[in-house]
Write a protein that holds these residues in place. Structure first.
Motif, PDB file in Angstrom:
ATOM      1  N   GLU A 265       0.830  -1.199   0.000  1.00 44.81           N
ATOM      2  CA  GLU A 265       0.000   0.000   0.000  1.00 44.81           C
ATOM      3  C   GLU A 265       0.868   1.253   0.000  1.00 44.81           C
ATOM      4  OE1 GLU A 265      -3.155  -0.149  -0.347  1.00 44.81           O
ATOM      5  OE2 GLU A 265      -3.556  -2.260   0.089  1.00 44.81           O
TER       6      GLU A 265
ATOM      7  N   MET B 143      -4.307   8.661   8.204  1.00 45.84           N
ATOM      8  CA  MET B 143      -4.256   7.998   6.903  1.00 45.84           C
ATOM      9  C   MET B 143      -4.605   8.982   5.786  1.00 45.84           C
ATOM     10  SD  MET B 143      -6.008   4.299   7.721  1.00 45.84           S
ATOM     11  CE  MET B 143      -5.669   3.591   6.126  1.00 45.84           C
TER      12      MET B 143
ATOM     13  N   ASN C 217       1.641   3.192  10.498  1.00 44.16           N
ATOM     14  CA  ASN C 217       0.953   4.434  10.173  1.00 44.16           C
ATOM     15  C   ASN C 217       1.502   5.582  11.020  1.00 44.16           C
ATOM     16  OD1 ASN C 217      -1.227   5.737   8.673  1.00 44.16           O
ATOM     17  ND2 ASN C 217      -2.118   6.097  10.675  1.00 44.16           N
TER      18      ASN C 217
ATOM     19  N   ARG D 238      -8.644   2.270   4.698  1.00 48.76           N
ATOM     20  CA  ARG D 238      -7.743   2.649   3.604  1.00 48.76           C
ATOM     21  C   ARG D 238      -8.476   2.654   2.270  1.00 48.76           C
ATOM     22  NH1 ARG D 238      -4.061  -0.926   4.419  1.00 48.76           N
ATOM     23  NH2 ARG D 238      -2.643   0.399   5.595  1.00 48.76           N
TER      24      ARG D 238
ATOM     25  N   HIS E 116      -2.075  10.212   2.776  1.00 51.84           N
ATOM     26  CA  HIS E 116      -2.429  10.071   1.366  1.00 51.84           C
ATOM     27  C   HIS E 116      -2.441  11.438   0.665  1.00 51.84           C
ATOM     28  CE1 HIS E 116      -3.853   7.915  -2.069  1.00 51.84           C
ATOM     29  NE2 HIS E 116      -4.972   8.604  -2.159  1.00 51.84           N
TER      30      HIS E 116
END
Length: 325
Positions: free
Chosen positions: A99, A272, A161, A230, A276
């Motif tokens: 990922e 998260m 994370n 996610r 991103h």
């Protein structure tokens, strides 16, 4: 013949059809370019006296390929992937997609298979740290406490994370220093990463004193919650919905989640989203409004405020600094 991890990565570019470019390389900073018949892109290896490596790669292969490694040496690999187009498997386990974000691996002398897809960009920054670096450099700096780093490495592997880790990787990738200045700056960033990892471990140890009893199934179900979040960054899941993914009551889910991941589910989701967003700002030409929508914020101003609180800079200024149109 058994290779060290340093030797393995020194040979990797040519095995992956990259050619060495001496004109822009330095003694400890080697650049490679992918041969046009195999794809396009670049590969860069920065060597720190065989103690650790920093590897930066960005390439699009014309054919899918598999790279197999079996290194009989203790080492730790921590990476930031800016794409999700590759996968890997360790030993006889099933292949897992990589990922976007932080990915960690502790070598256990098992065969590792890495896969990259044809026609799709693979982009990452890796830090490969040898056991010798721990034993020689870290013990000299931290004395007997250096053993904590080994425990921290095993902790961070399933708990990667981290807003801070992602940001430090971007600083490493953006470094324009050369020579001795480059080596000093990048080593300081590696030590910063190790310090962050150790801090996260210490926080985890404090949490386990107030623990909820969890078995392997509970932990596996909690990881499904992470996968669910996610894949649905723009969604607004209720706590009840997240708890149902974990097959727990809402109260037990919140306690269990904080015990394993060190924060609340919604705070983890926000982190998260910010991770991103950082990658989207770096690797796309989407507008700030579009990026805000993609990570779950309808209002670009609200998103920009959270981004600034998180990283100390607005999304627009971040793009100016990184020369992104």
């Amino acid at each position: 013949m058994n290779q060290s991890i340093i030797e393995y990565f020194r040979n990797a570019p040519e095995q992956l059809h990259f050619v060495y470019i001496p004109e822009i390389s330095k003694p400890k900073d080697r650049y490679y370019k992918m041969l046009s018949e195999y794809g396009n892109g670049n590969f860069r290896i920065i060597d720190f006296n065989r103690m650790f490596l920093i590897i930066m790669a960005s390439f699009t292969p014309k054919k899918s390929f598999e790279k197999i490694s079996n290194i009989h040496q203790d080492y730790f690999e921590i990476s930031q992937f800016e794409t999700n187009t590759s996968s890997f498997k360790v030993g006889g386990r099933k292949a897992k997609n990589v990922e976007q974000g932080i990915c960690c691996y502790v070598n256990t002398n098992k065969t590792v298979h890495a896969y990259c897809e044809s026609g799709k960009l693979t982009k990452f920054t890796k830090i490969i740290i040898t056991k010798d670096y721990f034993d020689s450099f870290l013990k000299a700096r931290y004395g007997d406490n250096y053993e904590n780093f080994k425990d921290a490495i095993h902790y961070v592997s399933p708990n990667p994370n981290s807003l801070e880790l992602n940001f430090v990787f971007q600083q490493i990738r953006d470094c324009e220093a050369v020579g001795a200045s480059q080596q000093l700056y990048l080593e300081s960033k590696v030590l910063e990463i190790l310090s962050l990892v150790t801090h996260n471990l210490n926080q985890s140890l404090k949490r386990t004193r107030l623990s909820v009893k969890l078995d392997k199934k509970d932990i596996r179900l909690l990881s499904k919650v992470i996968t669910f979040m996610r894949k649905n960054l723009a969604a607004y899941p209720s706590m009840k919905e997240l708890a149902s993914v974990a097959n727990m009551s809402t109260t037990r889910f919140q306690m269990a989640f904080k015990q394993i991941y060190g924060t609340t589910p919604y705070q983890y989701l926000k982190e998260m989203r910010m991770n991103h967003a950082l990658l989207l700002l770096q690797n796309s030409d989407y507008s700030v409004q579009t990026i805000a929508n993609k990570v779950g914020y309808k209002n670009a101003g609200h998103f920009a405020g959270i981004f600034k609180t998180t990283y100390g800079i607005t999304p627009k200024k971040y793009r100016v600094i990184h020369h992104i149109p």
